[in-house]
Design an enzyme around this catalytic site. Structure first.
Site, mmCIF file in Angstrom:
data_model
loop_
_atom_site.group_PDB
_atom_site.id
_atom_site.type_symbol
_atom_site.label_atom_id
_atom_site.label_comp_id
_atom_site.label_asym_id
_atom_site.label_seq_id
_atom_site.Cartn_x
_atom_site.Cartn_y
_atom_site.Cartn_z
ATOM 1 N N ASP A 28 -15.562 -3.503 2.176
ATOM 2 C CA ASP A 28 -15.308 -4.627 3.091
ATOM 3 C C ASP A 28 -15.591 -4.241 4.543
ATOM 4 O O ASP A 28 -15.635 -5.100 5.416
ATOM 5 C CB ASP A 28 -13.893 -5.215 2.934
ATOM 6 N N ARG B 3 0.860 -1.180 0.000
ATOM 7 C CA ARG B 3 0.000 0.000 0.000
ATOM 8 C C ARG B 3 0.895 1.228 0.000
ATOM 9 O O ARG B 3 1.762 1.350 0.849
ATOM 10 C CB ARG B 3 -0.947 0.016 1.192
ATOM 11 N N LYS C 253 -13.201 -9.771 6.132
ATOM 12 C CA LYS C 253 -14.311 -8.869 6.450
ATOM 13 C C LYS C 253 -15.114 -8.590 5.178
ATOM 14 O O LYS C 253 -14.553 -8.532 4.083
ATOM 15 C CB LYS C 253 -13.809 -7.595 7.105
ATOM 16 N N SER D 272 -8.484 0.497 -0.162
ATOM 17 C CA SER D 272 -9.558 0.548 0.822
ATOM 18 C C SER D 272 -9.979 1.989 1.101
ATOM 19 O O SER D 272 -10.420 2.691 0.204
ATOM 20 C CB SER D 272 -9.121 -0.185 2.090
#
Length: 612
Positions: A325, A62, A438, A164
């Site tokens: 998520d 990331r 998740k 995300s």
């Protein structure tokens, strides 16, 4: 010395890194950006882009999108996928029969020409060039669709290109193993080593046009969407109630991918479609209406949802993060104020509800209660433990992060156990074993049914939460963080706690609050164990100390794997019957204040508090 038509930077290691980059990079935007930096002798920019390669860990990658080895871009995606592919070839003899799935969100960075879709196509191109079949989604999907596909189709691995809820300039590369869960050690180290050995692009790695025409490529979008909506229906228990419910729900996908998938999940449960926040329902990589695209940040992200709910007379708001998520929930109170539930409160609510649904169904030959499990991460509320003790099922704690819960859930399922639910305080919930991670989409539909059920009894989520705490004991928590960009300061802060009153001695109290146990998952020390050795896996690469207090308080201090934060998680667990909430809150506030003042020392360590 002139090289490659450009002046030397004067730093031989940097010259070497830049020369190799310009040799390998075929993206005109990132290559031009690097040439300009060299020409302008922008040394600090060059150091930032080439000083250190992104580290591949259990969370994958990331970083910001842009040029150089420290950023997410076409070349680093190719290099990462080449390493990943080489590692898969070592691990699976049937890789070319089973293949890999790749999904992506809607992120894009026009200045560098990078986008999640572009990165996904490049990753597919690398794998196909080695004869590996690839299921590449033709359009954006929620992150949980990737682990679902791995499990459903029996694939070797999955890749999801997403950052995300990170800021808009970031992107990420998240990896799932053949068991359908995120990778855990030693796979991260194995992949990282293989990346270093495969930095030069393979002959066909850049050939996305050829890959997209290949017979090895297929698009699982329609099939997987249909199968997912079919599969989650095993968690729908009140279809008739759902059809007739009068509860109005608002949903926001916060400019991410969630809208069409949550609408479809509600339809699968025969729930009325939620009202969508128009300004936020379509994917937009600029996230124009929010400062941070993270529903965990609470009210700031939900302002448009509150306005729509007030207009439509809705009493419940569901919010997904951009890759869907995670799930946040808010409910209108009798005072007309909105209450945004914490991740721990939602863990209590969803865990209780899923257990009630299981109890109602167990007459149908379901597993006996001794084979039923729930999981949560070690920094999350202990409320599930209290419910498990009273009800007779098993509760287990894992290290922080769904990679640990997903892998543990799979181990238990392989032993014939039933894993009903897992959660972490960062609004992450695994409500179905079909996704070993998740999943904010199935959680949204299950929450929709839960709200319908409560409304039929003239109850709300807030009423139900109070009942849970009254029956199993109040569990109140307070979590926050400080921002710190200096690794030496962070190390010094934690080392001081390990050598508090002399070498290898932890604090025995904190300003009048007696400490009864210490667990340090960086060093592997746990004072609660007979041999002082921690049972949970330890990691020297991150800091994490948990203090247990004589008053029933638990506090964990840890560093973040993906952000420059030192977090704290605190909880006061009261026995059933101790229901003076104001007294409990005051005690927790006092405990947090002394921990911050004496263990964090924010002024001395120059720590920035969490922005309001």
């Amino acid at each position: 010395m002139a090289w490659n038509g450009l002046e030397s930077t004067g730093d031989s290691r940097l010259d070497q890194a830049v020369t190799q980059w310009l040799q390998y990079d075929k993206n005109p935007k990132t290559a031009a950006a690097v040439r300009t930096m060299v020409k302008d002798r922008a040394m600090s920019e060059l150091q930032k882009c080439f000083g250190a390669r992104m580290e591949f860990g259990t969370a994958g990658l990331r970083a910001a999108m842009g040029p150089g080895v420290s950023c997410m871009n076409d070349l680093t995606i190719i290099q990462t996928t080449q390493g990943f592919c080489a590692y898969l070839e070592q691990c699976f003899t049937d890789l070319k029969q089973r293949g890999v799935v790749i999904g992506f969100d809607a992120r894009a960075h026009p200045p560098s020409g990078g986008s999640s879709k572009r990165f996904a196509c490049l990753a597919a191109s690398v794998l196909i060039s080695r004869g590996v079949p690839v299921c590449l989604f033709s359009d954006i999907t929620p992150t949980p669709y990737v682990p679902f596909t791995v499990s459903h189709l029996g694939l070797c691995a999955g890749v999801m290109v997403t950052a995300s809820h990170n800021p808009k300039q970031d992107n990420g590369y998240k990896v799932y193993w053949a068991n359908g869960a995120q990778i855990i050690p030693p796979h991260d180290k194995g992949i990282a080593a293989a990346i270093e050995q495969n930095l030069e692009p393979w002959p066909k790695s850049w050939d996305t046009d050829g890959a997209l025409q290949s017979s090895l490529l297929n698009d699982p979008y329609q099939d997987i969407h249909r199968e997912y909506c079919q599969t989650i229906q095993q968690h729908c228990f009140h279809r008739e109630l759902n059809k007739n419910t009068k509860v109005k729900v608002v949903h926001t996908s916060v400019h991410g991918v969630g809208h069409i998938f949550v609408q479809a999940a509600f339809k699968a449960f025969d729930l009325q479609p939620p009202y969508a926040v128009e300004e936020q329902k379509d994917p937009d990589p600029e996230f124009p209406t929010v400062k941070y695209p993270n529903p965990e940040e609470g009210e700031g992200v939900l302002m448009l949802s509150f306005a729509l709910a007030d207009k439509e007379g809705a009493t419940v708001i569901l919010a997904n993060d951009p890759d869907a998520d995670r799930l946040a929930i808010a409910e209108k109170q009798e005072s007309e104020q909105w209450r945004v539930f914490s991740g721990n409160e939602l863990g209590a609510l969803l865990g209780w509800w899923i257990f009630q649904c299981w109890k109602q169904q167990k007459e149908d030959g379901k597993a006996s209660i001794k084979d039923v499990y729930m999981l949560s991460s070690t920094v999350s509320s202990k409320i599930l433990r209290a419910i498990a003790v009273k009800e007779g099922f098993h509760f287990e704690e894992t290290l922080t992060g769904f990679k640990w819960m997903g892998n543990r859930a799979k181990e238990l399922m392989d032993q014939g156990k039933t894993v009903l639910f897992a959660f972490e305080e960062a609004i992450g919930y695994m409500c179905s074993p079909a996704v070993l991670d998740k999943d904010g989409v199935s959680a949204a539909a299950i929450a929709g049914e839960f709200v319908s059920y409560l409304a039929s009894k003239n109850r709300t989520l807030s009423h139900q939460l109070r009942s849970i705490y009254e029956e199993y004991g109040y569990h109140i928590s307070k979590n926050s963080y400080f921002i710190c960009h200096d690794q030496d300061t962070i190390k010094r802060l934690f080392e001081r706690l390990r050598n508090y009153a002399g070498e290898n001695s932890y604090p025995k109290e904190c300003r009048g609050f007696a400490i009864t146990a210490v667990r340090d998952l960086t060093t592997g020390y746990d004072s609660n164990q007979p041999d002082n050795k921690a049972v949970l896996p330890t990691s020297k690469s991150s800091q994490m100390i948990t203090f247990t207090f004589a008053n029933g308080g638990v506090a964990t201090m840890r560093t973040s794997g993906t952000e420059p934060k030192i977090k704290y998680y605190t909880e006061l667990c009261a026995a059933p019957g101790n229901s003076d909430l104001n007294l409990l809150k005051t005690e927790l506030d006092n405990l947090v204040d002394v921990i911050v003042e004496h263990f964090y020392q924010p002024e001395k360590n120059n720590l920035t508090p969490r922005p309001e």
